[in-house]
Structure formats: structure tokens, C-alpha cells
Write a protein that holds these residues in place. Structure first.
Motif, PDB file in Angstrom:
ATOM      1  N   ILE A 120       0.833  -1.201   0.000  1.00 25.40           N
ATOM      2  CA  ILE A 120       0.000   0.000   0.000  1.00 25.40           C
ATOM      3  C   ILE A 120       0.866   1.250   0.000  1.00 25.40           C
ATOM      4  O   ILE A 120       1.794   1.387   0.808  1.00 25.40           O
ATOM      5  CB  ILE A 120      -0.929  -0.006   1.232  1.00 25.40           C
ATOM      6  N   LYS A 121       0.562   2.170  -0.909  1.00 27.13           N
ATOM      7  CA  LYS A 121       1.275   3.446  -0.987  1.00 27.13           C
ATOM      8  C   LYS A 121       0.270   4.578  -0.998  1.00 27.13           C
ATOM      9  O   LYS A 121      -0.824   4.449  -1.538  1.00 27.13           O
ATOM     10  CB  LYS A 121       2.148   3.497  -2.246  1.00 27.13           C
ATOM     11  N   SER A 122       0.676   5.702  -0.415  1.00 23.03           N
ATOM     12  CA  SER A 122      -0.190   6.870  -0.364  1.00 23.03           C
ATOM     13  C   SER A 122       0.626   8.104  -0.726  1.00 23.03           C
ATOM     14  O   SER A 122       1.768   7.998  -1.174  1.00 23.03           O
ATOM     15  CB  SER A 122      -0.789   7.016   1.042  1.00 23.03           C
ATOM     16  N   ASP A 123       0.065   9.283  -0.486  1.00 27.11           N
ATOM     17  CA  ASP A 123       0.785  10.522  -0.761  1.00 27.11           C
ATOM     18  C   ASP A 123       1.609  10.975   0.443  1.00 27.11           C
ATOM     19  O   ASP A 123       2.004  12.140   0.547  1.00 27.11           O
ATOM     20  CB  ASP A 123      -0.189  11.625  -1.187  1.00 27.11           C
ATOM     21  N   LEU A 124       1.875  10.055   1.367  1.00 27.85           N
ATOM     22  CA  LEU A 124       2.699  10.360   2.538  1.00 27.85           C
ATOM     23  C   LEU A 124       4.047  10.922   2.111  1.00 27.85           C
ATOM     24  O   LEU A 124       4.740  10.332   1.281  1.00 27.85           O
ATOM     25  CB  LEU A 124       2.907   9.091   3.371  1.00 27.85           C
ATOM     26  N   THR A 125       4.444  12.063   2.671  1.00 27.04           N
ATOM     27  CA  THR A 125       5.721  12.685   2.319  1.00 27.04           C
ATOM     28  C   THR A 125       6.838  12.186   3.225  1.00 27.04           C
ATOM     29  O   THR A 125       6.590  11.604   4.293  1.00 27.04           O
ATOM     30  CB  THR A 125       5.633  14.212   2.451  1.00 27.04           C
ATOM     31  N   ARG A 126       8.057  12.415   2.788  1.00 24.78           N
ATOM     32  CA  ARG A 126       9.227  12.037   3.585  1.00 24.78           C
ATOM     33  C   ARG A 126       9.193  12.740   4.940  1.00 24.78           C
ATOM     34  O   ARG A 126       9.449  12.128   5.985  1.00 24.78           O
ATOM     35  CB  ARG A 126      10.491  12.413   2.810  1.00 24.78           C
TER      36      ARG A 126
ATOM     37  N   VAL B  71       5.741   3.992   5.711  1.00 28.38           N
ATOM     38  CA  VAL B  71       6.276   5.018   6.605  1.00 28.38           C
ATOM     39  C   VAL B  71       7.763   4.784   6.881  1.00 28.38           C
ATOM     40  O   VAL B  71       8.553   5.734   6.976  1.00 28.38           O
ATOM     41  CB  VAL B  71       5.465   5.090   7.921  1.00 28.38           C
ATOM     42  N   TYR B  72       8.186   3.516   6.964  1.00 32.83           N
ATOM     43  CA  TYR B  72       9.593   3.200   7.242  1.00 32.83           C
ATOM     44  C   TYR B  72      10.479   3.482   6.029  1.00 32.83           C
ATOM     45  O   TYR B  72      11.570   4.050   6.160  1.00 32.83           O
ATOM     46  CB  TYR B  72       9.721   1.739   7.681  1.00 32.83           C
ATOM     47  N   PHE B  73      10.015   3.101   4.852  1.00 26.56           N
ATOM     48  CA  PHE B  73      10.825   3.275   3.651  1.00 26.56           C
ATOM     49  C   PHE B  73      10.833   4.723   3.165  1.00 26.56           C
ATOM     50  O   PHE B  73      11.756   5.133   2.457  1.00 26.56           O
ATOM     51  CB  PHE B  73      10.348   2.326   2.548  1.00 26.56           C
ATOM     52  N   LYS B  74       9.838   5.503   3.547  1.00 28.65           N
ATOM     53  CA  LYS B  74       9.838   6.918   3.191  1.00 28.65           C
ATOM     54  C   LYS B  74      10.596   7.762   4.215  1.00 28.65           C
ATOM     55  O   LYS B  74      11.145   8.804   3.874  1.00 28.65           O
ATOM     56  CB  LYS B  74       8.403   7.422   3.025  1.00 28.65           C
ATOM     57  N   ALA B  75      10.611   7.312   5.465  1.00 27.87           N
ATOM     58  CA  ALA B  75      11.347   8.039   6.501  1.00 27.87           C
ATOM     59  C   ALA B  75      12.848   7.798   6.408  1.00 27.87           C
ATOM     60  O   ALA B  75      13.657   8.653   6.781  1.00 27.87           O
ATOM     61  CB  ALA B  75      10.844   7.636   7.880  1.00 27.87           C
ATOM     62  N   ALA B  76      13.238   6.632   5.892  1.00 26.89           N
ATOM     63  CA  ALA B  76      14.656   6.253   5.850  1.00 26.89           C
ATOM     64  C   ALA B  76      15.396   6.933   4.705  1.00 26.89           C
ATOM     65  O   ALA B  76      14.805   7.306   3.688  1.00 26.89           O
ATOM     66  CB  ALA B  76      14.778   4.738   5.721  1.00 26.89           C
TER      67      ALA B  76
ATOM     68  N   TYR C 131      22.678  10.429  -2.266  1.00 23.62           N
ATOM     69  CA  TYR C 131      22.007  10.914  -1.062  1.00 23.62           C
ATOM     70  C   TYR C 131      21.660  12.394  -1.162  1.00 23.62           C
ATOM     71  O   TYR C 131      20.553  12.809  -0.800  1.00 23.62           O
ATOM     72  CB  TYR C 131      22.868  10.675   0.173  1.00 23.62           C
ATOM     73  N   LEU C 132      22.592  13.206  -1.663  1.00 26.84           N
ATOM     74  CA  LEU C 132      22.385  14.651  -1.692  1.00 26.84           C
ATOM     75  C   LEU C 132      21.215  15.046  -2.589  1.00 26.84           C
ATOM     76  O   LEU C 132      20.585  16.086  -2.391  1.00 26.84           O
ATOM     77  CB  LEU C 132      23.672  15.346  -2.145  1.00 26.84           C
ATOM     78  N   ASP C 133      20.908  14.188  -3.587  1.00 25.98           N
ATOM     79  CA  ASP C 133      19.752  14.429  -4.459  1.00 25.98           C
ATOM     80  C   ASP C 133      18.757  13.285  -4.318  1.00 25.98           C
ATOM     81  O   ASP C 133      18.199  12.800  -5.288  1.00 25.98           O
ATOM     82  CB  ASP C 133      20.233  14.564  -5.918  1.00 25.98           C
ATOM     83  N   LEU C 134      18.544  12.860  -3.064  1.00 27.55           N
ATOM     84  CA  LEU C 134      17.761  11.647  -2.832  1.00 27.55           C
ATOM     85  C   LEU C 134      16.342  11.753  -3.363  1.00 27.55           C
ATOM     86  O   LEU C 134      15.822  10.803  -3.960  1.00 27.55           O
ATOM     87  CB  LEU C 134      17.741  11.312  -1.337  1.00 27.55           C
ATOM     88  N   GLU C 135      15.695  12.892  -3.159  1.00 25.73           N
ATOM     89  CA  GLU C 135      14.302  13.015  -3.604  1.00 25.73           C
ATOM     90  C   GLU C 135      14.193  12.855  -5.116  1.00 25.73           C
ATOM     91  O   GLU C 135      13.268  12.226  -5.625  1.00 25.73           O
ATOM     92  CB  GLU C 135      13.722  14.359  -3.155  1.00 25.73           C
TER      93      GLU C 135
END
Length: 387
Positions: A182-188, A279-284, A352-356
Motif C-alpha cells: 500500500i502506498k499513499s501521498d505520505l511525504t518524507r 512510513v519506514y521506507f519513506k522516513a529512511a 544521497y544529496l539528491d535523494l528526492e
């Protein structure tokens, strides 16, 4: 074309991905699953048979014995009456020695062609629980089945060299990207807030069951070494302790305490349901796979589905699925020093510096390279070759 997918009740996300790939290639599928795979019944072209039912590990012993007996009864009954000629075994059931020998022999009595996906060539060796009986029944199964699917060229070579399997009996089909979470529009930013993290904290993730072969102790040592150098990281450990590895986890907890790392680690020592995985994979900021022994890791492909880079040890075939500098980095196994160096290198890198920006590229790359539709097409070709 019709095939029976024998899931053994394991790895729901892989099963659902493979099912989607087969259905998109006009394969009719009987799915032998459990309660967790009920979504399969919503797929046109599939017939979901929930023979395994509930697999709650905390059920009373009497309940466990009864449900496994009922399961085998209905499985034997199904095999005797189904018109499906192809049985694709993904994972074995409760009694692996029985499944490898007697149960597979039973299937053959009814003229079934058996395809086995060897996700690990010898899980007993990986878990340091190998035995003569384990190796013997493995060899019997590999000889008995009509075709074997592996995920990498290295696995195919080892099957040929160690188990004397003919090359024509083995097909390499890569592990598909996990696209059924499940994926949503949850942001980092929001994901970090949900876990009590500050937006500027550098976050390492160790995800999945806690087991000795995964080498978590080397990550703890690397984290301690970085802290001594003044480099602060937060480590997310998410996943329940595998049964039989409680002593191993106790050692990890002792290491955390002795190195004064309690404030650097967030522990979620439980099964992570689908709706909470993102939430874990977007927070990391990076997934760490410090494995000591393994051939392939499904967690890696879960990470790629979120565009999260990976630092993995050079064991099994992990190197084949990491593009250094683009999807992550490879380090030496059982070496906290090299793992520490790769973590430092990663956080100085453009990745990492351009991770998004890089996350989207990783997702697109993985979706193309590890497409379930492609995997379904190749798997169908294996089926056709056996009919």
C-alpha cells in the motif's frame, strides 16, 4: 493454460506479483494460499483456494496441529481431483522433508509436472541448521521436479556444480519488484514525524524478520564506530524476531546497551502490516542489508519499489542487483569497518544529496528491469516447454 501455484503460505507480496504477471500472460491460475492472500480472489483468471487458512504463530498447540492436518488433507484431495497439469511450488509447507519427498512423489503419481522456484538453494545452510537429512531431501527434490527456477546466474551455476543439475533443467528468472504494498501521498517529512524523527536526522533502516544470518551485529558495531567519530545516525529496526533467534536478539540488545546506542535506535519489534510499511521506507535515507549468508533478498526489491537506495554486503547474488552509485553500494560481508566506510561514502554521494530526485529514477529503473509482466512471460514459456 492452467497452473496451480503452491505458495506454502509464504511471501504474500511475491506471490501476488507473480500472479499478476501470469494473469497478464493469459495463464489461468489456481492459487493455494492462506488468509493473508485473500486479495488473490479479486484477480480475474485466478481461482483462490484458501486451504492454509489462519497461520497465527501464537495459536494454541492443539489448534496448530489440527489446522495443519486439515490443510494437508485438503491439499492431497485437491491434487487428486484437479485438472491442472502444472504444479508450481513456490515455498514448501510445514514439514519440509515430507514435502520434498513424499508429497512431491504423490503429485507425480497423478501425472503432474513440477516446477520449483528455489528462492534459496539451501536455507538450512544459510541458517546454520544444515544436516545430512536436509541435504539428502534437497537433492531428492531437485532430482524429482521437472524444472527449477532461480533468480540469478550465480544460483544456476551452483545448482549445476553442487547438485549436478543439467543446465537445461534450470531457468533464471529475476525477482520481481514489490509493487503490491500500500502506498499513499505520505511525504518524507511526514513519515519522519510519524516515527518521532527530526527532518535533518540521517536515518538507516534495517527491515524484516530479525535472524542471525542477516548480520545485524555488524550494523550495530558500525553505528557505534561512527558515533565515536562524532557522526550521528538514527537506526530504524523494524520487524519481529524470528522464532529460534531470540538468543541472537538478546545479544544484539546487549550490544546496543554496551555501546550506549539506545538514543540512536528506534525499535519496532513486531510484524509490520502492509498499511504501515511505507512510513519506514519513506522516513529512511538508506536501507542496510548486512547479510552474512543469503542468495537473494526480497527486502531489496521492496526498497526499490519506494526508490530507497540500498547498502548490501557482497554475498550470494546481491551484487547482481545493486548498481553502485545509482541504486546503492556494495560492502564486504562481516566487516563493520567496510560497512561504516560505505555508509560514510553514501551520505557524501550525489545519490544521497539528491535523494528526492533519485528516488523516482530508482522506481522507474526497477519497474522496468524487474517487471512482473516480463517475469510472467518467461515463466509461461517454462510452463509451455513442459507440456
Amino acid at each position: 493454460m492452467k497452473v496451480t501455484l503452491l505458495t506454502g503460505g509464504g511471501e504474500k507480496h511475491y506471490q501476488m506479483g507473480l500472479l499478476s504477471g501470469l494473469l497478464s500472460n493469459d495463464v489461468e491460475v489456481d492459487v493455494i494460499g492462506n488468509d493473508e492472500m485473500r486479495g488473490a480472489e479479486l484477480s480475474p483468471g485466478s481461482h483462490y483456494l484458501n486451504l492454509r487458512g489462519d497461520q497465527n504463530p501464537h495459536a494454541p498447540l492443539v489448534r496448530k496441529i489440527w489446522r495443519i492436518m486439515i490443510y494437508y488433507f485438503y491439499l492431497l484431495k485437491y491434487a487428486a481431483h484437479t485438472e491442472s497439469r502444472l504444479f508450481h511450488i513456490q515455498w514448501l509447507n510445514k514439514f519440509v522433508y515430507f514435502d520434498r519427498t513424499v508429497l512431491n512423489g504423490y503429485y507425480k503419481l497423478f501425472g503432474k509436472k513440477l516446477i520449483f522456484t528455489a528462492h534459496n538453494l539451501n536455507a538450512g545452510e544459510r541458517d546454520e541448521k544444515d544436516s545430512f537429512l536436509n541435504r539428502l531431501t534437497l537433492r531428492v527434490m531437485y532430482k524429482m521436479v521437472d524444472h527449477i527456477i532461480v533468480h540469478t546466474d550465480k544460483m544456476k551455476r551452483e545448482l549445476i556444480e553442487r547438485y549436478n543439475m543439467p543446465a537445461k533443467k534450470i531457468t533464471v528468472i529475476p525477482h520481481g519488484v514489490n509493487n503490491h504494498v500500500i502506498k499513499s501521498d505520505l511525504t518524507r517529512k511526514k513519515a519522519k514525524e510519524n516515527l518521532g524523527l527530526n527532518g535533518d536526522e540521517r536515518v538507516l533502516l534495517h527491515f524484516g524478520q530479525i535472524a542471525a544470518y542477516k548480520g545485524l551485529e555488524y550494523l550495530i558495531s558500525a553505528l557505534a564506530g561512527e558515533k565515536e567519530k562524532g557522526n550521528e545516525f538514527k537506526l530504524l529496526i523494524a520487524g519481529r524476531v524470528r522464532r529460534g533467534d531470540e538468543t541472537y536478539w538478546a545479544k544484539i540488545e546487549k550490544m546496543i546497551e554496551e555501546n550506549d546506542l539506545k538514543k540512536n535506535i528506534i525499535e519496532k519489534m513486531l510484524f509490520i502490516p502492509d498499511k504501515e510499511i511505507e512510513v519506514y521506507f519513506k522516513a529512511a535515507d538508506v536501507l542496510i542489508l548486512p547479510y552474512k549468508k543469503i542468495f537473494q533478498s526480497g527486502v531489496m526489491f521492496l526498497s526499490y519499489s519506494f526508490g530507497l537506495p540500498v547498502i548490501a554486503t557482497d554475498v550470494g547474488s546481491l551484487r547482481e542487483d545493486v548498481v553502485e552509485g545509482m541504486t546503492g553500494y556494495i560492502c564486504q560481508p562481516e566487516s563493520e569497518g567496510d560497512l561504516s566506510r560505505k555508509i560514510a561514502e553514501y551520505f557524501k554521494s550525489d545519490l544521497y544529496l539528491d535523494l528526492e530526485g533519485r528516488r523516482q529514477k530508482i522506481m522507474e529503473w526497477a519497474s522496468e528491469k524487474y517487471s512482473w509482466k516480463k517475469i510472467g512471460k518467461t515463466t509461461r514459456e517454462v510452463y509451455e516447454s513442459l507440456l
